[in-house]
Scaffold this motif. Structure first.
Motif, PDB file in Angstrom:
ATOM      1  N   ALA A 148      46.887 -19.713  14.098  1.00  0.00           N
ATOM      2  CA  ALA A 148      46.227 -19.718  15.403  1.00  0.00           C
ATOM      3  C   ALA A 148      46.907 -18.787  16.404  1.00  0.00           C
ATOM      4  O   ALA A 148      46.298 -18.374  17.377  1.00  0.00           O
ATOM      5  N   PHE A 149      48.168 -18.442  16.154  1.00  0.00           N
ATOM      6  CA  PHE A 149      48.914 -17.674  17.157  1.00  0.00           C
ATOM      7  C   PHE A 149      48.291 -16.308  17.463  1.00  0.00           C
ATOM      8  O   PHE A 149      48.144 -15.956  18.640  1.00  0.00           O
ATOM      9  N   PRO A 150      47.901 -15.513  16.439  1.00  0.00           N
ATOM     10  CA  PRO A 150      47.263 -14.228  16.759  1.00  0.00           C
ATOM     11  C   PRO A 150      45.993 -14.401  17.590  1.00  0.00           C
ATOM     12  O   PRO A 150      45.725 -13.589  18.482  1.00  0.00           O
ATOM     13  N   ALA A 151      45.246 -15.488  17.320  1.00  0.00           N
ATOM     14  CA  ALA A 151      44.034 -15.725  18.112  1.00  0.00           C
ATOM     15  C   ALA A 151      44.397 -15.963  19.571  1.00  0.00           C
ATOM     16  O   ALA A 151      43.696 -15.507  20.479  1.00  0.00           O
ATOM     17  N   MET A 152      45.536 -16.663  19.807  1.00  0.00           N
ATOM     18  CA  MET A 152      45.951 -16.905  21.185  1.00  0.00           C
ATOM     19  C   MET A 152      46.361 -15.601  21.858  1.00  0.00           C
ATOM     20  O   MET A 152      46.051 -15.374  23.022  1.00  0.00           O
ATOM     21  N   VAL A 153      47.050 -14.724  21.097  1.00  0.00           N
ATOM     22  CA  VAL A 153      47.456 -13.439  21.662  1.00  0.00           C
ATOM     23  C   VAL A 153      46.224 -12.629  22.059  1.00  0.00           C
ATOM     24  O   VAL A 153      46.165 -12.051  23.152  1.00  0.00           O
ATOM     25  N   VAL A 154      45.206 -12.641  21.176  1.00  0.00           N
ATOM     26  CA  VAL A 154      43.968 -11.925  21.500  1.00  0.00           C
ATOM     27  C   VAL A 154      43.339 -12.508  22.755  1.00  0.00           C
ATOM     28  O   VAL A 154      42.923 -11.785  23.663  1.00  0.00           O
ATOM     29  N   LEU A 155      43.295 -13.860  22.825  1.00  0.00           N
ATOM     30  CA  LEU A 155      42.670 -14.534  23.960  1.00  0.00           C
ATOM     31  C   LEU A 155      43.355 -14.193  25.272  1.00  0.00           C
ATOM     32  O   LEU A 155      42.709 -13.895  26.267  1.00  0.00           O
ATOM     33  N   LEU A 156      44.686 -14.247  25.273  1.00  0.00           N
ATOM     34  CA  LEU A 156      45.394 -14.137  26.546  1.00  0.00           C
ATOM     35  C   LEU A 156      45.682 -12.696  26.936  1.00  0.00           C
ATOM     36  O   LEU A 156      45.794 -12.389  28.114  1.00  0.00           O
ATOM     37  N   PHE A 157      45.832 -11.797  25.957  1.00  0.00           N
ATOM     38  CA  PHE A 157      46.287 -10.457  26.317  1.00  0.00           C
ATOM     39  C   PHE A 157      45.261  -9.357  26.075  1.00  0.00           C
ATOM     40  O   PHE A 157      45.315  -8.326  26.708  1.00  0.00           O
ATOM     41  N   ILE A 158      44.325  -9.549  25.131  1.00  0.00           N
ATOM     42  CA  ILE A 158      43.404  -8.451  24.823  1.00  0.00           C
ATOM     43  C   ILE A 158      42.041  -8.657  25.480  1.00  0.00           C
ATOM     44  O   ILE A 158      41.538  -7.780  26.175  1.00  0.00           O
ATOM     45  N   LEU A 159      41.455  -9.855  25.297  1.00  0.00           N
ATOM     46  CA  LEU A 159      40.110 -10.085  25.837  1.00  0.00           C
ATOM     47  C   LEU A 159      40.005  -9.882  27.345  1.00  0.00           C
ATOM     48  O   LEU A 159      39.091  -9.202  27.803  1.00  0.00           O
ATOM     49  N   PRO A 160      40.922 -10.449  28.151  1.00  0.00           N
ATOM     50  CA  PRO A 160      40.778 -10.265  29.601  1.00  0.00           C
ATOM     51  C   PRO A 160      40.839  -8.800  30.018  1.00  0.00           C
ATOM     52  O   PRO A 160      40.269  -8.421  31.035  1.00  0.00           O
ATOM     53  N   ARG A 161      41.514  -7.964  29.212  1.00  0.00           N
ATOM     54  CA  ARG A 161      41.614  -6.551  29.573  1.00  0.00           C
ATOM     55  C   ARG A 161      40.340  -5.791  29.250  1.00  0.00           C
ATOM     56  O   ARG A 161      40.134  -4.677  29.729  1.00  0.00           O
ATOM     57  N   LEU A 162      39.490  -6.359  28.383  1.00  0.00           N
ATOM     58  CA  LEU A 162      38.254  -5.674  28.019  1.00  0.00           C
ATOM     59  C   LEU A 162      37.134  -5.973  29.000  1.00  0.00           C
ATOM     60  O   LEU A 162      36.135  -5.280  29.030  1.00  0.00           O
ATOM     61  N   THR A 163      37.286  -7.053  29.787  1.00  0.00           N
ATOM     62  CA  THR A 163      36.195  -7.417  30.693  1.00  0.00           C
ATOM     63  C   THR A 163      36.704  -7.444  32.124  1.00  0.00           C
ATOM     64  O   THR A 163      37.895  -7.333  32.374  1.00  0.00           O
ATOM     65  N   ASP A 164      35.779  -7.633  33.051  1.00  0.00           N
ATOM     66  CA  ASP A 164      36.170  -7.711  34.456  1.00  0.00           C
ATOM     67  C   ASP A 164      36.804  -9.062  34.725  1.00  0.00           C
ATOM     68  O   ASP A 164      36.394 -10.077  34.189  1.00  0.00           O
ATOM     69  N   SER A 165      37.822  -9.032  35.576  1.00  0.00           N
ATOM     70  CA  SER A 165      38.485 -10.284  35.886  1.00  0.00           C
ATOM     71  C   SER A 165      38.875 -10.297  37.344  1.00  0.00           C
ATOM     72  O   SER A 165      39.100  -9.256  37.954  1.00  0.00           O
ATOM     73  N   LEU A 166      38.956 -11.515  37.890  1.00  0.00           N
ATOM     74  CA  LEU A 166      39.420 -11.639  39.265  1.00  0.00           C
ATOM     75  C   LEU A 166      40.930 -11.509  39.335  1.00  0.00           C
ATOM     76  O   LEU A 166      41.497 -11.192  40.373  1.00  0.00           O
ATOM     77  N   HIS A 167      41.583 -11.779  38.209  1.00  0.00           N
ATOM     78  CA  HIS A 167      43.036 -11.714  38.193  1.00  0.00           C
ATOM     79  C   HIS A 167      43.512 -10.275  38.350  1.00  0.00           C
ATOM     80  O   HIS A 167      42.884  -9.356  37.834  1.00  0.00           O
ATOM     81  N   PRO A 168      44.636 -10.100  39.031  1.00  0.00           N
ATOM     82  CA  PRO A 168      45.163  -8.743  39.139  1.00  0.00           C
ATOM     83  C   PRO A 168      45.612  -8.225  37.781  1.00  0.00           C
ATOM     84  O   PRO A 168      46.016  -8.998  36.913  1.00  0.00           O
ATOM     85  N   GLY A 169      45.518  -6.905  37.593  1.00  0.00           N
ATOM     86  CA  GLY A 169      45.979  -6.314  36.353  1.00  0.00           C
ATOM     87  C   GLY A 169      44.931  -6.304  35.264  1.00  0.00           C
ATOM     88  O   GLY A 169      45.175  -5.808  34.185  1.00  0.00           O
ATOM     89  N   ASN A 170      43.723  -6.846  35.511  1.00  0.00           N
ATOM     90  CA  ASN A 170      42.694  -6.869  34.489  1.00  0.00           C
ATOM     91  C   ASN A 170      41.444  -6.153  34.968  1.00  0.00           C
ATOM     92  O   ASN A 170      41.151  -6.134  36.155  1.00  0.00           O
ATOM     93  N   GLY A 171      40.715  -5.582  34.015  1.00  0.00           N
ATOM     94  CA  GLY A 171      39.414  -4.993  34.304  1.00  0.00           C
ATOM     95  C   GLY A 171      39.454  -3.997  35.439  1.00  0.00           C
ATOM     96  O   GLY A 171      38.564  -3.940  36.265  1.00  0.00           O
ATOM     97  N   GLY A 172      40.522  -3.199  35.509  1.00  0.00           N
ATOM     98  CA  GLY A 172      40.589  -2.168  36.530  1.00  0.00           C
ATOM     99  C   GLY A 172      41.211  -2.622  37.832  1.00  0.00           C
ATOM    100  O   GLY A 172      41.534  -1.806  38.686  1.00  0.00           O
ATOM    101  N   ASN A 173      41.400  -3.951  38.020  1.00  0.00           N
ATOM    102  CA  ASN A 173      42.110  -4.399  39.209  1.00  0.00           C
ATOM    103  C   ASN A 173      43.572  -3.976  39.114  1.00  0.00           C
ATOM    104  O   ASN A 173      44.147  -4.032  38.037  1.00  0.00           O
ATOM    105  N   PRO A 174      44.168  -3.572  40.214  1.00  0.00           N
ATOM    106  CA  PRO A 174      45.581  -3.217  40.129  1.00  0.00           C
ATOM    107  C   PRO A 174      46.427  -4.469  39.911  1.00  0.00           C
ATOM    108  O   PRO A 174      46.095  -5.546  40.386  1.00  0.00           O
TER     109      PRO A 174
END
Lengths: 221, 219
Positions: A148-174
């Motif tokens: 399950a660990f690689p799936a968690m890494v994908v969830l927390l570190f890769i997926l949010p970077r591919l889509t828009d997010s309100l969190h800073p550092g994701n989806g083009g947000n600084p």
């Protein structure tokens, strides 16, 4: 003493960040205002959670190689500690989101990912409780943990970077690091991250030692 | 026997067993078709977003039902026999390949039937089909290993769903995004990111399965 220096360091760092985090000057930003101080408490929870999950995976791998049941105990207690930190991270984030983004659960990929990864580790606990035999339980849950660990890494570190997010550092947000986080905040934020990581490891070792004592008590002499 | 011949024999045996009874295939096919029909009767027409999501939910549950069987249906004695004559890697590879073939067939039939019943315009049909293929492969690789884990525990029907959902969700989100791109007929270069990440995750899952399965089968 030489073994306990990191516990003292952890206490001092966390005490410093609680006091310093509430007193030291923060930059005045729109929307965030004083709630920016939550950065010192919300973000370190996730760092601590990821570190203990990493510890858990390392000990699961060690268990598969050695068959030593103490390694399994460390793995499961790390997951237990990580889940607690995950819940605190979610709760502190929801309070923060309620005041800055307008609702406790805005549809944000990072929130959903964090919730799903918590589900994954709750499933790990359910899997453990469904197997009676101790060695089989340790082995199978170690396998699921590693799987399950690689799936968690994908969830927390890769997926949010591919889509828009309100969190800073994701989806083009600084990210906070670029210009929002000024010098004063860095002086509190980095010690907070380190302090909470150490605290989480400390909690894990205490729980592990309690389990060891319980096991010893349950043994028939 | 080296690994490749072992895999070939085991795969042939899986397909032969399936061909004789046709139980799994017919059962799952009927499951998919009746679910599509239930959805059709309750939704009548759907906006594109729902059309896409509904298709993947149907396929997800069909895949869980189809693949959960792959280890649970084997009797204990037969499994012991396999472990004596073949390496664990060969067994898991054969199961994964068989499940991939089964899911690709199933997903293709489901897609054809689904798009006949539900009228909808897909902008880029070949890309959508690629998304369906990648989805079928991802479901098979992840669920095969999970079903091996769940088969070891008691009460495995519930456990299969609990264990597999959190692991499949990141893949599912990527697949839904990819197929949505295909529906909107976006330029294919936009979707390359998703295809790359999906292939990489599948590769990681297969490698981890190969590494972990030898620990799992021994009781």
């Amino acid at each position: 003493m030489y073994k306990n220096w990191w516990k003292i360091l952890a206490s001092i760092l966390v005490l410093y960040t609680v006091i310093g985090g509430l007193l030291i000057q923060v930059p005045e930003l729109p929307i965030l205002h004083e709630s920016i101080r939550n950065l010192y408490f919300h973000v370190p929870m996730w760092f601590a959670m990821i570190v203990v999950y990493l510890v858990s995976v390392i000990y699961s791998i060690k268990y598969l190689n050695s068959g030593n049941e103490n390694h399994d105990l460390i793995a499961v207690e790390s997951v237990n500690t990580g889940i607690v930190f995950g819940f605190i991270g979610l709760a502190s984030g929801m309070i923060w989101a309620n005041y800055t983004w307008g609702s406790p659960w805005p549809n944000d990929p990072k929130l959903n990912s964090a919730a799903i990864s918590t589900l994954m580790y709750l499933a790990y606990i359910v899997l453990r409780s469904s197997i009676e035999e101790e060695q089989k339980r340790a082995k199978i849950s170690a396998i699921y943990n590693i799987f399950a660990f690689p799936a968690m890494v994908v969830l927390l570190f890769i997926l949010p970077r591919l889509t828009d997010s309100l969190h800073p550092g994701n989806g083009g947000n600084p990210g906070f690091g670029t210009y929002d986080l000024d010098r004063n905040m860095r002086f509190v934020f980095y010690p907070a991250v380190l302090g909470w990581i150490l605290i989480s490891v400390w909690i894990m070792t205490i729980r592990y030692r309690i389990r060891l004592i319980e096991n010893k008590q349950n043994q028939i002499d | 026997m080296n690994l490749i011949t072992q895999v070939r024999f085991l795969l042939k045996k899986e397909i032969l067993l399936e061909w004789r009874s046709k139980y799994a295939f017919n059962g799952i096919l009927l499951y998919v078709i009746s679910t599509v029909f239930v959805c059709y009767l309750s939704f009548k027409t759907t906006p594109p977003l729902v059309w896409n999501a509904l298709f993947w939910i149907i396929l997800l549950f069909a895949a869980i039902n189809a693949i959960a069987k792959s280890f649970i249906q084997e009797s204990k004695g037969r499994l012991l026999y396999y472990y004596q004559i073949a390496s664990p890697q060969a067994i898991i590879i054969a199961k994964i390949i068989y499940n991939i073939l089964l899911m690709i067939l199933m997903a293709t039939i489901a897609l054809v039937f689904y798009s006949i019943v539900f009228q909808n315009n897909v902008g880029d049909v070949p890309l959508y089909f690629v998304a369906v293929l990648l989805g079928a492969i991802s479901f098979s690789t992840v669920f095969t290993m999970i079903s091996a884990i769940a088969a070891k525990a008691s009460n495995n029907g519930t456990l299969m769903a609990i264990l597999s959902f959190p692991v499949i969700i990141p893949l599912l989100m990527l697949i839904i995004k990819l197929s949505k791109n295909a529906m909107d007929g976006l330029d294919r270069s936009v979707s390359l990111d998703e295809i790359g990440v999906l292939c990489a995750i599948n590769l990681i899952v297969i490698v981890i399965s190969l590494l972990l399965f030898p620990y799992l089968w021994r009781d």
